[in-house]
Design a protein around this motif. Structure first.
Motif, PDB file in Angstrom:
ATOM      1  N   THR A  92       0.861  -1.178   0.000  1.00 27.40           N
ATOM      2  CA  THR A  92       0.000   0.000   0.000  1.00 27.40           C
ATOM      3  C   THR A  92       0.901   1.234   0.000  1.00 27.40           C
ATOM      4  O   THR A  92       2.125   1.099   0.025  1.00 27.40           O
ATOM      5  N   THR A  93       0.309   2.417  -0.023  1.00 28.84           N
ATOM      6  CA  THR A  93       1.109   3.631   0.053  1.00 28.84           C
ATOM      7  C   THR A  93       0.809   4.369   1.343  1.00 28.84           C
ATOM      8  O   THR A  93      -0.301   4.304   1.869  1.00 28.84           O
ATOM      9  N   ARG A  94       1.827   5.062   1.825  1.00 29.94           N
ATOM     10  CA  ARG A  94       1.704   5.893   3.023  1.00 29.94           C
ATOM     11  C   ARG A  94       2.146   7.298   2.618  1.00 29.94           C
ATOM     12  O   ARG A  94       3.339   7.549   2.421  1.00 29.94           O
ATOM     13  N   PRO A  95       1.175   8.225   2.467  1.00 30.73           N
ATOM     14  CA  PRO A  95       1.513   9.587   2.016  1.00 30.73           C
ATOM     15  C   PRO A  95       2.438  10.302   2.998  1.00 30.73           C
ATOM     16  O   PRO A  95       2.337  10.126   4.211  1.00 30.73           O
ATOM     17  N   LEU A  96       3.341  11.094   2.449  1.00 29.49           N
ATOM     18  CA  LEU A  96       4.195  11.965   3.245  1.00 29.49           C
ATOM     19  C   LEU A  96       3.685  13.396   3.080  1.00 29.49           C
ATOM     20  O   LEU A  96       3.125  13.739   2.038  1.00 29.49           O
ATOM     21  N   PRO A  97       3.865  14.242   4.089  1.00 27.36           N
ATOM     22  CA  PRO A  97       3.270  15.587   4.073  1.00 27.36           C
ATOM     23  C   PRO A  97       4.010  16.597   3.193  1.00 27.36           C
ATOM     24  O   PRO A  97       4.811  17.385   3.681  1.00 27.36           O
ATOM     25  N   PHE A  98       3.724  16.534   1.911  1.00 26.41           N
ATOM     26  CA  PHE A  98       4.276  17.500   0.973  1.00 26.41           C
ATOM     27  C   PHE A  98       3.121  18.192   0.275  1.00 26.41           C
ATOM     28  O   PHE A  98       2.113  17.562  -0.046  1.00 26.41           O
ATOM     29  N   ALA A  99       3.273  19.485   0.022  1.00 26.35           N
ATOM     30  CA  ALA A  99       2.213  20.263  -0.619  1.00 26.35           C
ATOM     31  C   ALA A  99       2.149  19.935  -2.103  1.00 26.35           C
ATOM     32  O   ALA A  99       3.156  20.019  -2.810  1.00 26.35           O
ATOM     33  N   ALA A 100       0.968  19.560  -2.572  1.00 23.79           N
ATOM     34  CA  ALA A 100       0.771  19.354  -4.011  1.00 23.79           C
ATOM     35  C   ALA A 100       1.070  20.671  -4.704  1.00 23.79           C
ATOM     36  O   ALA A 100       0.725  21.741  -4.215  1.00 23.79           O
ATOM     37  N   GLY A 101       1.735  20.597  -5.828  1.00 21.59           N
ATOM     38  CA  GLY A 101       2.076  21.793  -6.584  1.00 21.59           C
ATOM     39  C   GLY A 101       3.472  22.321  -6.293  1.00 21.59           C
ATOM     40  O   GLY A 101       3.972  23.172  -7.012  1.00 21.59           O
ATOM     41  N   ALA A 102       4.109  21.811  -5.238  1.00 21.58           N
ATOM     42  CA  ALA A 102       5.484  22.227  -4.948  1.00 21.58           C
ATOM     43  C   ALA A 102       6.402  21.713  -6.051  1.00 21.58           C
ATOM     44  O   ALA A 102       6.113  20.699  -6.693  1.00 21.58           O
ATOM     45  N   GLN A 103       7.499  22.411  -6.273  1.00 22.42           N
ATOM     46  CA  GLN A 103       8.454  21.984  -7.288  1.00 22.42           C
ATOM     47  C   GLN A 103       9.672  21.344  -6.643  1.00 22.42           C
ATOM     48  O   GLN A 103      10.036  21.671  -5.512  1.00 22.42           O
ATOM     49  N   VAL A 104      10.289  20.440  -7.401  1.00 19.26           N
ATOM     50  CA  VAL A 104      11.554  19.858  -6.968  1.00 19.26           C
ATOM     51  C   VAL A 104      12.624  20.913  -7.216  1.00 19.26           C
ATOM     52  O   VAL A 104      12.930  21.249  -8.361  1.00 19.26           O
ATOM     53  N   VAL A 105      13.145  21.470  -6.137  1.00 24.41           N
ATOM     54  CA  VAL A 105      14.140  22.535  -6.217  1.00 24.41           C
ATOM     55  C   VAL A 105      15.519  21.961  -6.508  1.00 24.41           C
ATOM     56  O   VAL A 105      16.281  22.490  -7.306  1.00 24.41           O
ATOM     57  N   SER A 106      15.834  20.843  -5.842  1.00 26.55           N
ATOM     58  CA  SER A 106      17.112  20.181  -6.092  1.00 26.55           C
ATOM     59  C   SER A 106      16.974  18.689  -5.860  1.00 26.55           C
ATOM     60  O   SER A 106      16.056  18.229  -5.174  1.00 26.55           O
ATOM     61  N   ALA A 107      17.889  17.953  -6.456  1.00 32.24           N
ATOM     62  CA  ALA A 107      17.942  16.503  -6.302  1.00 32.24           C
ATOM     63  C   ALA A 107      19.381  16.073  -6.518  1.00 32.24           C
ATOM     64  O   ALA A 107      20.088  16.655  -7.347  1.00 32.24           O
ATOM     65  N   ALA A 108      19.823  15.087  -5.754  1.00 33.58           N
ATOM     66  CA  ALA A 108      21.211  14.639  -5.862  1.00 33.58           C
ATOM     67  C   ALA A 108      21.322  13.163  -5.535  1.00 33.58           C
ATOM     68  O   ALA A 108      20.555  12.630  -4.732  1.00 33.58           O
ATOM     69  N   GLN A 109      22.294  12.513  -6.165  1.00 34.65           N
ATOM     70  CA  GLN A 109      22.640  11.132  -5.842  1.00 34.65           C
ATOM     71  C   GLN A 109      23.586  11.115  -4.654  1.00 34.65           C
ATOM     72  O   GLN A 109      24.372  12.043  -4.467  1.00 34.65           O
ATOM     73  N   VAL A 110      23.536  10.050  -3.894  1.00 33.63           N
ATOM     74  CA  VAL A 110      24.507   9.798  -2.830  1.00 33.63           C
ATOM     75  C   VAL A 110      25.196   8.490  -3.194  1.00 33.63           C
ATOM     76  O   VAL A 110      24.525   7.471  -3.394  1.00 33.63           O
ATOM     77  N   ARG A 111      26.509   8.539  -3.313  1.00 31.41           N
ATOM     78  CA  ARG A 111      27.281   7.353  -3.695  1.00 31.41           C
ATOM     79  C   ARG A 111      28.163   6.891  -2.542  1.00 31.41           C
ATOM     80  O   ARG A 111      28.578   7.698  -1.715  1.00 31.41           O
ATOM     81  N   ASP A 112      28.456   5.587  -2.536  1.00 31.55           N
ATOM     82  CA  ASP A 112      29.369   5.063  -1.520  1.00 31.55           C
ATOM     83  C   ASP A 112      30.809   5.215  -1.996  1.00 31.55           C
ATOM     84  O   ASP A 112      31.073   5.799  -3.057  1.00 31.55           O
ATOM     85  N   GLU A 113      31.745   4.672  -1.230  1.00 32.11           N
ATOM     86  CA  GLU A 113      33.171   4.855  -1.516  1.00 32.11           C
ATOM     87  C   GLU A 113      33.622   4.195  -2.815  1.00 32.11           C
ATOM     88  O   GLU A 113      34.682   4.526  -3.340  1.00 32.11           O
ATOM     89  N   VAL A 114      32.849   3.275  -3.369  1.00 32.48           N
ATOM     90  CA  VAL A 114      33.222   2.651  -4.645  1.00 32.48           C
ATOM     91  C   VAL A 114      32.378   3.159  -5.808  1.00 32.48           C
ATOM     92  O   VAL A 114      32.461   2.647  -6.915  1.00 32.48           O
ATOM     93  N   GLY A 115      31.538   4.169  -5.549  1.00 32.82           N
ATOM     94  CA  GLY A 115      30.785   4.806  -6.623  1.00 32.82           C
ATOM     95  C   GLY A 115      29.387   4.275  -6.865  1.00 32.82           C
ATOM     96  O   GLY A 115      28.712   4.710  -7.796  1.00 32.82           O
ATOM     97  N   GLN A 116      28.925   3.325  -6.045  1.00 29.09           N
ATOM     98  CA  GLN A 116      27.569   2.793  -6.207  1.00 29.09           C
ATOM     99  C   GLN A 116      26.550   3.793  -5.661  1.00 29.09           C
ATOM    100  O   GLN A 116      26.771   4.409  -4.622  1.00 29.09           O
ATOM    101  N   VAL A 117      25.410   3.929  -6.354  1.00 22.98           N
ATOM    102  CA  VAL A 117      24.349   4.810  -5.873  1.00 22.98           C
ATOM    103  C   VAL A 117      23.660   4.136  -4.690  1.00 22.98           C
ATOM    104  O   VAL A 117      23.114   3.043  -4.811  1.00 22.98           O
ATOM    105  N   MET A 118      23.715   4.814  -3.544  1.00 19.29           N
ATOM    106  CA  MET A 118      23.136   4.270  -2.316  1.00 19.29           C
ATOM    107  C   MET A 118      21.998   5.129  -1.790  1.00 19.29           C
ATOM    108  O   MET A 118      21.290   4.725  -0.865  1.00 19.29           O
ATOM    109  N   GLY A 119      21.804   6.314  -2.372  1.00 23.39           N
ATOM    110  CA  GLY A 119      20.750   7.180  -1.874  1.00 23.39           C
ATOM    111  C   GLY A 119      20.457   8.325  -2.811  1.00 23.39           C
ATOM    112  O   GLY A 119      21.140   8.529  -3.817  1.00 23.39           O
TER     113      GLY A 119
END
Length: 125
Positions: free
Chosen positions: A75-102
């Motif tokens: 099922t889904t569990r909504p998180l409290p974000f306002a509809a209509g908000a824009q994604v201002v920034s987004a970034a990958q988090v990599r571990d020490e060998v370069g794998q995407v972990m977050g």
């Protein structure tokens, strides 16, 4: 579906208008993915894959991915974000060998982070 789904850089979300943000949750209460649904109907699903890395999968709709099976166990569990908000920034988090972990997202003035950890995920909002 066979194999690992396509994974994209979460920065593809920058500038997009958000309709909703939710965790996809297994029947046992454990979050298994983060879903960011956009105003145009597309979404991103962030989940840990079998190699324990984070997959950021673009989807054409907000339907539950077929690898969450049987669908009746999720099922889904909504998180409290306002509809209509824009994604201002987004970034990958990599571990020490370069794998995407977050991935980190700033949606309007709220942050949400998702991390693959030990084969599961951790969502902080």
């Amino acid at each position: 579906m066979s194999g690992r789904p396509e994974s994209v850089d979460p920065r593809v979300a920058r500038g997009r208008e958000v309709r909703s943000v939710a965790e996809i949750v297994h029947a046992d209460g454990e979050a298994v993915a983060l879903r960011i649904a956009f105003a145009d109907g597309d979404c991103l699903v962030c989940t840990a894959w079998t190699d324990w890395t984070l997959v950021v999968e673009p989807r054409p709709d907000a339907a539950l991915p077929d690898y969450f099976w049987p669908a009746s166990s999720f099922t889904t569990r909504p998180l409290p974000f306002a509809a209509g908000a824009q994604v201002v920034s987004a970034a990958q988090v990599r571990d020490e060998v370069g794998q995407v972990m977050g991935a980190d997202f700033l949606i309007g003035d709220r942050r949400v982070s998702v991390r693959a950890y030990g084969g599961g995920i951790n969502v902080t909002a």
